[in-house]
Scaffold this motif. Sequence first.
Motif, PDB file in Angstrom:
ATOM      1  N   LYS A 291     -10.239  -3.167 -46.897  1.00 42.12           N
ATOM      2  CA  LYS A 291     -11.455  -2.428 -47.241  1.00 42.12           C
ATOM      3  C   LYS A 291     -11.251  -1.637 -48.534  1.00 42.12           C
ATOM      4  CE  LYS A 291     -14.891   0.678 -45.242  1.00 42.12           C
ATOM      5  NZ  LYS A 291     -15.317   1.415 -44.033  1.00 42.12           N
ATOM      6  N   LYS A 295     -13.313  -4.166 -51.096  1.00 45.07           N
ATOM      7  CA  LYS A 295     -14.725  -3.766 -51.062  1.00 45.07           C
ATOM      8  C   LYS A 295     -15.305  -3.531 -52.455  1.00 45.07           C
ATOM      9  CE  LYS A 295     -17.968  -0.406 -49.169  1.00 45.07           C
ATOM     10  NZ  LYS A 295     -18.155   0.838 -48.374  1.00 45.07           N
ATOM     11  N   SER A 318     -12.953  -8.787 -40.353  1.00 47.16           N
ATOM     12  CA  SER A 318     -13.941  -7.711 -40.251  1.00 47.16           C
ATOM     13  C   SER A 318     -14.350  -7.423 -38.802  1.00 47.16           C
ATOM     14  CB  SER A 318     -15.204  -8.063 -41.052  1.00 47.16           C
ATOM     15  OG  SER A 318     -14.973  -7.936 -42.425  1.00 47.16           O
ATOM     16  N   GLU A 321     -18.276  -2.860 -37.361  1.00 48.70           N
ATOM     17  CA  GLU A 321     -18.419  -1.639 -38.141  1.00 48.70           C
ATOM     18  C   GLU A 321     -18.246  -1.927 -39.641  1.00 48.70           C
ATOM     19  OE1 GLU A 321     -17.845  -0.890 -34.092  1.00 48.70           O
ATOM     20  OE2 GLU A 321     -16.433  -1.929 -35.433  1.00 48.70           O
ATOM     21  N   MET A 322     -17.291  -2.809 -39.981  1.00 54.54           N
ATOM     22  CA  MET A 322     -17.087  -3.194 -41.384  1.00 54.54           C
ATOM     23  C   MET A 322     -18.286  -3.973 -41.911  1.00 54.54           C
ATOM     24  SD  MET A 322     -13.037  -4.211 -41.419  1.00 54.54           S
ATOM     25  CE  MET A 322     -12.980  -4.722 -43.134  1.00 54.54           C
ATOM     26  N   ASP A 324     -21.424  -3.671 -40.816  1.00 53.17           N
ATOM     27  CA  ASP A 324     -22.518  -2.702 -40.975  1.00 53.17           C
ATOM     28  C   ASP A 324     -22.350  -1.893 -42.260  1.00 53.17           C
ATOM     29  OD1 ASP A 324     -23.485  -3.588 -38.563  1.00 53.17           O
ATOM     30  OD2 ASP A 324     -22.646  -1.928 -37.391  1.00 53.17           O
ATOM     31  N   ASP A 325     -21.089  -1.641 -42.645  1.00 47.25           N
ATOM     32  CA  ASP A 325     -20.810  -0.851 -43.837  1.00 47.25           C
ATOM     33  C   ASP A 325     -21.175  -1.582 -45.117  1.00 47.25           C
ATOM     34  OD1 ASP A 325     -19.463   1.306 -45.397  1.00 47.25           O
ATOM     35  OD2 ASP A 325     -18.063  -0.317 -45.856  1.00 47.25           O
ATOM     36  N   ILE A 326     -20.937  -2.900 -45.155  1.00 49.09           N
ATOM     37  CA  ILE A 326     -21.112  -3.640 -46.405  1.00 49.09           C
ATOM     38  C   ILE A 326     -22.424  -4.419 -46.471  1.00 49.09           C
ATOM     39  CG2 ILE A 326     -20.052  -5.899 -45.845  1.00 49.09           C
ATOM     40  CD1 ILE A 326     -18.402  -5.434 -48.503  1.00 49.09           C
TER      41      ILE A 326
END
Length: 503
Positions: A291, A295, A318, A321-322, A324-326
């Motif tokens: 990340k 990222k 991933s 949560e990862m 949802d973040d990206i």
Amino acid sequence: MKKNTLIISGSLVVIALLAFFILLNGKRETLIVDYPSYKEKSSRAIEILRVVCNDTATILNMEVVGPPKNWVRLRRDVHLYTDGGKQYKLLKHKGIELDKECFLPESGKMRFLLEFEPLPEKAKSFSFSEGNHKGGWNIRGIRLTDELPKGFFRYTLKGTIPTSAFDGQQIPIYRYSNSSYIGKATIKDNHFEYHGMADSAMYCRMEMGQYFGNFIVEEGVVNVDMETWMYPSGTPLNEAYAEFARLDKKVSFIIDSLRQSIIQGKMDRKIRIRKLNDLEYDFDIRRGIMKEVMKPFILKHSNDEAGAAALQSYFAFSTPEMLDDIYPHLGPWILSRAIIQDEIAKINQSRKMAIGQPFIDFEGEDVNGNKVKLSDYVGKGKYVIVDFSASWCGPCKAEMPVLANVYNTYKHTNFDMVTVMVWDQLEASKKMLKDFDVNWKSIINVGMKPMELYGFSGIPRIILFAPDGSIVHNNLRGNLIKEKLEELLVSPYVLEGGSRLPK
């Protein structure tokens, strides 16, 4: 009366001559294209040697190449289609029997002829399809002219093989997103050069023996790196891909540095082993590093093929949560890619593996062929380790001695264990269970259904379920299995000699 007869006769002659000249001038000239170029195809085994287009038919002279005496089959619903989706039916065939197994001769090559309904005279390209069934032969974008279609571009692939051992051979080119066959480049004096056309950027690969190269099809000249596979150059997207490859290597370097610091560090042997296991099997460490490193690159290339390639690597580890973040930062083009959609769907499905989620049931067989379900063993008041494995999977086999030790240690406690053979052949599954002397429960002949239900793609996948069937841990490996069970199943009271009383 005679005068009128002559006038009528003369008129008929004029009409007949006009009709003849109209027919003559309107007749379509036969178009012959030898070895036509194409955009991509599903298999390197099928080739179009010649296309003949006229007013009455479109004739394809074709060849199938494969191991001698192996069979091929061409289905009856084969057809041509144009960009608008209109289909042109098969009229005749020669040299092959449809819907039957046709065995290749000693040469490994079989030629045949297919005659279809005529294509429109203005058609500049068409596609060949064996039908809509999965795995059928198809060739897309077969060209009838050198004129570049609207929206297409030309590209050149160049590279070097660092040995003369492959001179004269051809390197196949494949697209990653759908494994389609793009074409082949001939090696001469250690070099190769391939000219093609495409309507969009494509993440592709070339391979010959131990040499391998990743690159992105893009307008211009692409230099393919066949030695390290990682660093193509020559166009903007390939320079960006090389940057991604360097970042990916940086992730591996950081993890290896952590490993070396643990090995060389001054600490108790048990602590060292636990830390090495954490680094190897607890993907949270790897995810944190990825990340941090990857990222920023993905955000910079959030809507191009270089970003899509990096995202595929990123998604391999991933969590929801990862994702949802990206996800909010990804562009519409990158989200439209089928391979990206598949990865997102898998990660979303993996939410079913979250701690506390209930088990998902499925049916298979035991080694004797009896129908069994996961619910026969999970949710019955015991902690249950479920090991998803396969006979062809090396890491799965490496876990088997660990699992045997775990089972023999805790089988008299409030514990049970099940090995589920996924993505595997029936007899191969039985053989592996026998070879490793598996004396705990097993479920076989389930295909890939459990992987689809739980949303994982890599194996082994070892999940620990609580007595009520809820998930306690979703990715155990190695010594972490025993450590987790030690927490849940073993009493703190130590007997004389160091043994412990089970709960």
